[in-house]
Design an enzyme around this catalytic site. Structure first.
Site, PDB file in Angstrom:
ATOM      1  N   GLY A  71      12.027   7.766 -73.486  1.00 11.86           N
ATOM      2  CA  GLY A  71      13.116   8.710 -73.233  1.00 11.86           C
ATOM      3  C   GLY A  71      13.102   9.872 -74.206  1.00 11.86           C
ATOM      4  O   GLY A  71      13.334  11.025 -73.827  1.00 11.86           O
ATOM      5  N   THR A  72      12.818   9.581 -75.469  1.00 13.46           N
ATOM      6  CA  THR A  72      12.837  10.636 -76.492  1.00 13.46           C
ATOM      7  C   THR A  72      11.832  11.729 -76.147  1.00 13.46           C
ATOM      8  O   THR A  72      12.147  12.922 -76.221  1.00 13.46           O
ATOM      9  CB  THR A  72      12.520  10.016 -77.883  1.00 13.46           C
ATOM     10  N   GLN A 187      20.908   5.715 -69.778  1.00 11.63           N
ATOM     11  CA  GLN A 187      21.816   4.558 -69.779  1.00 11.63           C
ATOM     12  C   GLN A 187      22.429   4.280 -68.397  1.00 11.63           C
ATOM     13  O   GLN A 187      23.333   3.457 -68.287  1.00 11.63           O
ATOM     14  CB  GLN A 187      22.941   4.769 -70.811  1.00 11.63           C
ATOM     15  N   SER A 208      13.992   5.908 -69.200  1.00  7.67           N
ATOM     16  CA  SER A 208      13.319   5.064 -70.195  1.00  7.67           C
ATOM     17  C   SER A 208      13.173   3.653 -69.640  1.00  7.67           C
ATOM     18  O   SER A 208      14.130   3.097 -69.079  1.00  7.67           O
ATOM     19  CB  SER A 208      14.149   5.053 -71.474  1.00  7.67           C
ATOM     20  N   ALA A 209      11.979   3.060 -69.835  1.00 11.19           N
ATOM     21  CA  ALA A 209      11.703   1.753 -69.226  1.00 11.19           C
ATOM     22  C   ALA A 209      12.373   0.585 -69.951  1.00 11.19           C
ATOM     23  O   ALA A 209      12.817  -0.373 -69.322  1.00 11.19           O
ATOM     24  CB  ALA A 209      10.194   1.515 -69.185  1.00 11.19           C
ATOM     25  N   CYS A 331      21.981   3.525 -89.742  1.00  9.76           N
ATOM     26  CA  CYS A 331      22.061   2.985 -91.091  1.00  9.76           C
ATOM     27  C   CYS A 331      21.332   3.946 -92.025  1.00  9.76           C
ATOM     28  O   CYS A 331      20.277   4.469 -91.694  1.00  9.76           O
ATOM     29  CB  CYS A 331      21.348   1.643 -91.086  1.00  9.76           C
TER      30      CYS A 331
HETATM   31  N1  PLP Z   1      19.007   8.883 -74.580  1.00  6.92           N
HETATM   32  C1  PLP Z   1      19.858   7.861 -74.531  1.00  6.92           C
HETATM   33  C2  PLP Z   1      21.191   8.047 -73.891  1.00  6.92           C
HETATM   34  C3  PLP Z   1      19.496   6.625 -75.063  1.00  6.92           C
HETATM   35  O1  PLP Z   1      20.343   5.597 -75.020  1.00  6.92           O
HETATM   36  C4  PLP Z   1      18.207   6.483 -75.650  1.00  6.92           C
HETATM   37  C5  PLP Z   1      17.803   5.205 -76.293  1.00  6.92           C
HETATM   38  O2  PLP Z   1      18.581   4.628 -77.042  1.00  6.92           O
HETATM   39  C6  PLP Z   1      17.334   7.573 -75.659  1.00  6.92           C
HETATM   40  C7  PLP Z   1      17.780   8.760 -75.131  1.00  6.92           C
HETATM   41  C8  PLP Z   1      15.938   7.464 -76.229  1.00  6.92           C
HETATM   42  O3  PLP Z   1      15.112   6.669 -75.385  1.00  6.92           O
HETATM   43  P1  PLP Z   1      13.784   5.940 -75.942  1.00  6.92           P
HETATM   44  O4  PLP Z   1      14.235   4.788 -76.781  1.00  6.92           O
HETATM   45  O5  PLP Z   1      13.046   5.491 -74.711  1.00  6.92           O
HETATM   46  O6  PLP Z   1      13.013   6.943 -76.719  1.00  6.92           O
END
Ligand code: PLP
Length: 406
Positions: A71-72, A187, A208-209, A331
């Site tokens: 996702g990032t 999400q 994101s998988a 953290c």
């Molecule tokens: N965006 C949201 C709303 C998320 O919850 C997350 C993961 O926690 C991400 C982006 C990032 O996804 P990834 O962990 O696949 O990089």
């Protein structure tokens, strides 16, 4: 140990890891770009997975899926790719986003700002709601200058609070004013009924998988037909030149396989179990806020804030008692930072360190949640009692010290 941290990541089902394992075997190692039989076999698996994912997410054309490392990366690709595209076309780039987005969006926004973009970070109210009237005025004003390229980047649901945004209505507003719309839908799948890329009105959708029982380090950016981005990775012609690099075939197969498991999820039952647990906690613990209590949330998430109960102590206590939960905040040097989500919603610095996110999964039972509530009630009481004793002790010693000084 009972796992109540499904917004962070989810376990892979046996069927998913089994499907992936084949692609680590001796006769499924080919490169999907090779034209010989080894390659063609893998390319077929890749194409089938793309089709499966397109059906699951309701994406009209499977070729719109561009696989990423999660996702990032998808979020970075959307925001930075659109920014550089606008720059190449001599357009002024305006990014509209909000203060409770995921760090990936917030930092991509900071980056494009440092490169000359204008970033508008919308505030949210106490319930994490956006002022859609103000958003429309801003879009209307920016759309008057034809030299502006407007991009709206919005999450479908917040990962900490589980609060849903009206992402389809926001998409309609974006369309009305010709803005590019990026939806962070990470999400949503498996947590809301009927999520559909086609209905979201988004031009770009991040997925994101590992949030749906697939592998970590695997995701996708859906790039709707006609949308142009500068690609951030150069090299081979994979993913229609949108993202170079040999594909993570096992990851892609696992992502597709995970959709079969998610499809069977009973969301009303998950929601009912979560609501019963919330009632129990609210009824038993004084000084407890349930974030987003009166607004729509994804099925599985409760976000509590307890007065006089530091989040790190509470999470460690619960961990020792056999429950894996999380705080929304990151953290830093062994203690929790205040959550940017809670701060944006108007919680003070101290309360913003006291968040406790409980995100349940399809297999979490009512009995486990009843046990959890009981342990939570006892843990909060113990931490508060200890901190009261400690503050009494420190007050006495402070008074003593003052006396000595006099
Ligand atoms: N965006 C949201 C709303 C998320 O919850 C997350 C993961 O926690 C991400 C982006 C990032 O996804 P990834 O962990 O696949 O990089």
């Amino acid at each position: 140990m009972i796992y109540l941290d499904h917004n962070s990541t989810t376990k892979m089902e046996h069927s998913v890891s089994k499907a992936m394992l084949l692609f680590f075997s001796e006769d499924h190692f080919g490169n999907p770009s090779s034209i010989h039989q080894f390659g063609r076999k893998i390319k077929t698996a890749l194409d089938e997975s793309r089709e499966t994912l397109a059906r699951f997410f309701d994406i009209p054309d499977a070729e719109e899926i561009c696989f990423t490392s999660g996702g990032t990366e998808a979020i970075n690709m959307a925001i930075k790719g659109a920014f550089f595209q606008a720059k190449n076309n001599f357009k002024r780039f305006h990014l509209i986003t909000n203060q409770v987005e995921h760090e990936a969006t917030l930092q991509a926004a900071d980056f494009v700002e440092s490169q000359g973009a204008r970033v508008h970070r919308l505030a949210v109210d106490r319930s994490s709601q956006l002022d859609l009237g103000a958003l429309e005025s801003q879009l209307q004003q920016l759309a008057q200058d034809k030299n502006n390229q407007i991009m709206l980047s919005q999450m479908g649901a917040n990962n900490e609070s589980g609060i849903l945004f009206p992402y389809e209505a926001i998409g309609s507003l974006a369309k009305k004013y010709g803005a590019l719309y990026h939806l962070d839908a990470i999400q949503l799948p498996g947590k809301v009924e009927g999520f559909s890329v086609a209905n979201s009105q988004a031009d770009l959708v991040s997925l994101s998988a590992h949030k749906i029982g697939g592998p970590k380090g695997m995701g996708a950016l859906v790039v709707r037909r006609g949308v142009k981005l500068v690609s951030l990775l150069g090299g081979g012609a994979q993913e229609r030149k949108r993202r170079a690099g040999t594909e993570n075939v096992a990851g892609i197969v696992g992502f597709a396989k995970a959709t079969e498991v998610v499809r069977a999820r009973d969301l009303p039952a998950i929601r009912a179990r979560r609501l019963a647990m919330e009632q129990e906690v609210l009824g038993q613990i004084e000084g407890c806020h349930l974030v987003g209590r009166d607004v729509d949330r994804i099925a599985n998430t409760s976000y509590f804030v307890f007065e006089n109960t530091p989040g790190d102590s509470l999470i460690m206590n619960l961990d020792l008692a056999g429950f894996a939960v999380s705080s929304g905040s990151a953290c830093h040097s062994g203690s929790l930072n205040p959550s940017h989500v809670l701060l944006a919603m108007g919680f003070d610095e101290e309360l913003a360190k006291n968040g406790l996110r409980v995100s349940i999964g399809p297999e979490t039972t009512s009995a486990e949640l009843a046990q959890f509530s009981e342990v939570l009630v006892a843990s909060v009481a113990r931490i508060r009692e200890r901190s009261q004793r400690f503050s009494k002790f420190s007050r006495v010693s402070l008074e003593d010290r003052l006396k000595t000084n006099q």
